[in-house]
Design an enzyme around this catalytic site. Structure first.
Site, PDB file in Angstrom:
ATOM      1  N   MET A 248      10.586  25.239   2.657  1.00  0.00           N
ATOM      2  CA  MET A 248       9.915  24.430   1.642  1.00  0.00           C
ATOM      3  C   MET A 248      10.919  23.666   0.783  1.00  0.00           C
ATOM      4  SD  MET A 248       7.461  25.625  -1.500  1.00  0.00           S
ATOM      5  CE  MET A 248       6.177  26.340  -0.487  1.00  0.00           C
TER       6      MET A 248
ATOM      7  N   TYR B  76      13.711  30.866   8.802  1.00  0.00           N
ATOM      8  CA  TYR B  76      12.426  31.511   9.126  1.00  0.00           C
ATOM      9  C   TYR B  76      12.181  31.515  10.624  1.00  0.00           C
ATOM     10  CZ  TYR B  76      10.756  31.398   4.253  1.00  0.00           C
ATOM     11  OH  TYR B  76      10.573  31.601   2.916  1.00  0.00           O
TER      12      TYR B  76
ATOM     13  N   LYS C  54       0.827  -1.211   0.000  1.00  0.00           N
ATOM     14  CA  LYS C  54       0.000   0.000   0.000  1.00  0.00           C
ATOM     15  C   LYS C  54       0.861   1.260   0.000  1.00  0.00           C
ATOM     16  CE  LYS C  54      -0.605  -0.406   4.993  1.00  0.00           C
ATOM     17  NZ  LYS C  54      -1.465  -0.985   6.057  1.00  0.00           N
TER      18      LYS C  54
HETATM   19  C1  LIG Z   1      -0.632  -1.813   6.831  1.00  0.00           C
HETATM   20  C2  LIG Z   1      -1.167  -3.108   7.232  1.00  0.00           C
HETATM   21  C3  LIG Z   1      -0.311  -4.204   7.387  1.00  0.00           C
HETATM   22  C4  LIG Z   1       1.198  -4.077   7.339  1.00  0.00           C
HETATM   23  O1  LIG Z   1       1.597  -3.427   8.535  1.00  0.00           O
HETATM   24  P1  LIG Z   1       3.136  -3.134   8.875  1.00  0.00           P
HETATM   25  O2  LIG Z   1       3.067  -2.603  10.263  1.00  0.00           O
HETATM   26  O3  LIG Z   1       3.589  -2.110   7.895  1.00  0.00           O
HETATM   27  O4  LIG Z   1       3.878  -4.398   8.756  1.00  0.00           O
HETATM   28  C5  LIG Z   1      -0.882  -5.439   7.637  1.00  0.00           C
HETATM   29  N1  LIG Z   1      -2.220  -5.576   7.764  1.00  0.00           N
HETATM   30  C6  LIG Z   1      -3.075  -4.535   7.649  1.00  0.00           C
HETATM   31  C7  LIG Z   1      -4.531  -4.747   7.815  1.00  0.00           C
HETATM   32  C8  LIG Z   1      -2.577  -3.264   7.396  1.00  0.00           C
HETATM   33  O5  LIG Z   1      -3.412  -2.223   7.301  1.00  0.00           O
END
Ligand SMILES: *Cc1c(COP(=O)(O)O)cnc(C)c1O
Length: 378
Positions: free
Chosen positions: A315, A262, A42
């Protein structure tokens, strides 16, 4: 191989080590021997590039992949071989069943409306379309509530639907001693008793690295594959995957009593030399990494030496104190922002966040390179 649209060679450089991704997957696969090891892709492969990361894990042996969204699922499907299985963790949006079926995506069904929609698709196509059932054992995010188990069971039995997997997600896996881990494991086990013979999955990276009992038939590591620290307060055994370098734009002298950046929040207490480095919050170098008179900021590495950031992160640039270096760096030389010397978790600890946010914040102004180190050179 450069992957950026415009890469003059004068900007920042983000290098992803596909060899490290493979070795990290194989290392976790060893830890979870007996269970299948998936790979979570993801958020663009935690910032490393969804398809290149997916292909690296595939070459290492992974066949089960997890994405968050339908869009990511379609991207993963397009980039991966036929013999792969893709779960969509966010479940099934209303109206998305035909897309999922066409793209061979498996939703992690998390609510009765999602299940109803999927079962309708099963009835229409007269088959048990593959999907997972996601139960909420205490994180109170996605998932059926435990008292819905019997209605879920009745619904799926009435259609003859066979889930590919029963899953849940741990809220506190990064703190292995947390009592919630035991509670969730016990509740998950009680759910499984109601769905005999269906493969189960509970563990993210921390869950799989901290307790064998969490492994079941499939583990779902994310952050550890990408080199981040999964378990708090332990040495991180994973290989760093991302190297991020940014160019030194100029080097200047700053006198005692002058301020930098800044807000004039940091005053120099000695005559100093600053390297102005071309990376800022617009590149994902979080403003929370800034330094001031009463708050120590983060460090970057120049010529292999830790050098503190001075003043606020702008930035497009940061000031870095290079007074302690034996020799001043030259304009055009690269500062290491992330890599062998500075880890994602070094920055995360200073910014009050987690390595996940550092990695997924990395933005598009870098030229991206994919390399493949072998174990010896890593
Ligand atoms: C993101 C996620 C994972 C992986 O988690 P990590 O902590 O990055 O290993 C596994 N299961 C679900 C449901 C997640 O949302």
């Amino acid at each position: 191989m450069a992957a950026a649209a415009v890469a003059t060679g004068f900007g920042g450089r983000l290098t992803v080590d596909l060899g490290a991704l493979k070795r990290n997957w194989q290392a976790l696969d060893k830890v979870s021997r007996g269970a299948l090891t998936g790979a979570v892709l993801k958020a663009d492969g935690y910032g490393t590039g969804l398809v290149p990361a997916a292909r690296a894990f595939y070459e290492a042996g992974a066949r089960f992949f997890f994405v968050a969204t339908a869009d990511e699922g379609v991207a993963a499907r397009a980039g991966l071989a036929e013999d792969t299985h893709i779960f969509v963790l966010n479940g099934l949006p209303p109206g998305a069943a035909p897309l999922y079926v066409g793209e061979r995506l498996m939703p992690c069904l998390a609510s009765v409306p999602m299940l109803e929609e999927w079962l309708r698709a099963c009835i229409q196509s007269n088959q048990s379309l593959p999907a997972a059932l996601h139960f909420d054992t205490g994180i109170n995010r996605l998932g059926f509530r435990l008292n819905e188990a019997s209605i879920v069971k009745r619904m799926i039995d009435s259609v003859g639907f066979q889930p590919q997997m029963i899953m849940s997600h741990l809220a506190c896996a990064d703190i292995p001693g947390h009592e919630k881990n035991r509670t969730q494991l016990a509740l998950f086990t009680s759910v499984l008793a109601q769905f005999p013979g269906i493969p189960a999955s509970l563990a993210n990276s921390a869950g799989l690295m901290s307790n064998r009992d969490n492994h079941f038939q499939m583990v779902r590591p994310g952050i550890a594959l990408y080199g981040g620290r999964a378990v708090a307060g332990r040495r991180n055994p994973m290989a760093p995957v991302v190297t991020l370098e940014a160019p030194i734009l100029m080097v200047k002298e700053v006198k005692t009593g002058e301020t930098v950046g800044y807000g004039a929040l940091q005053t120099m207490h000695r005559d100093s030399r600053l390297a102005i480095v071309g990376i800022g919050y617009a590149d994902g170098f979080l403003r929370a990494l800034s330094s001031s008179n009463n708050h120590r900021g983060t460090q970057v590495a120049i010529r292999g030496k830790h050098c503190p950031v001075v003043g606020r992160v702008s930035m497009d640039m940061i000031g870095v104190d290079v007074t302690e270096l034996a020799q001043l760096p030259d304009p055009g030389e690269m500062a290491e922002i992330l890599g062998k010397t500075i880890s994602v978790d070094d920055h995360a600890d200073i910014a009050g966040t987690i390595g996940y946010e550092i990695l997924t914040s990395l933005k598009g102004r870098y030229s991206r390179f994919y390399v493949e180190s072998d174990a010896a050179s890593a």
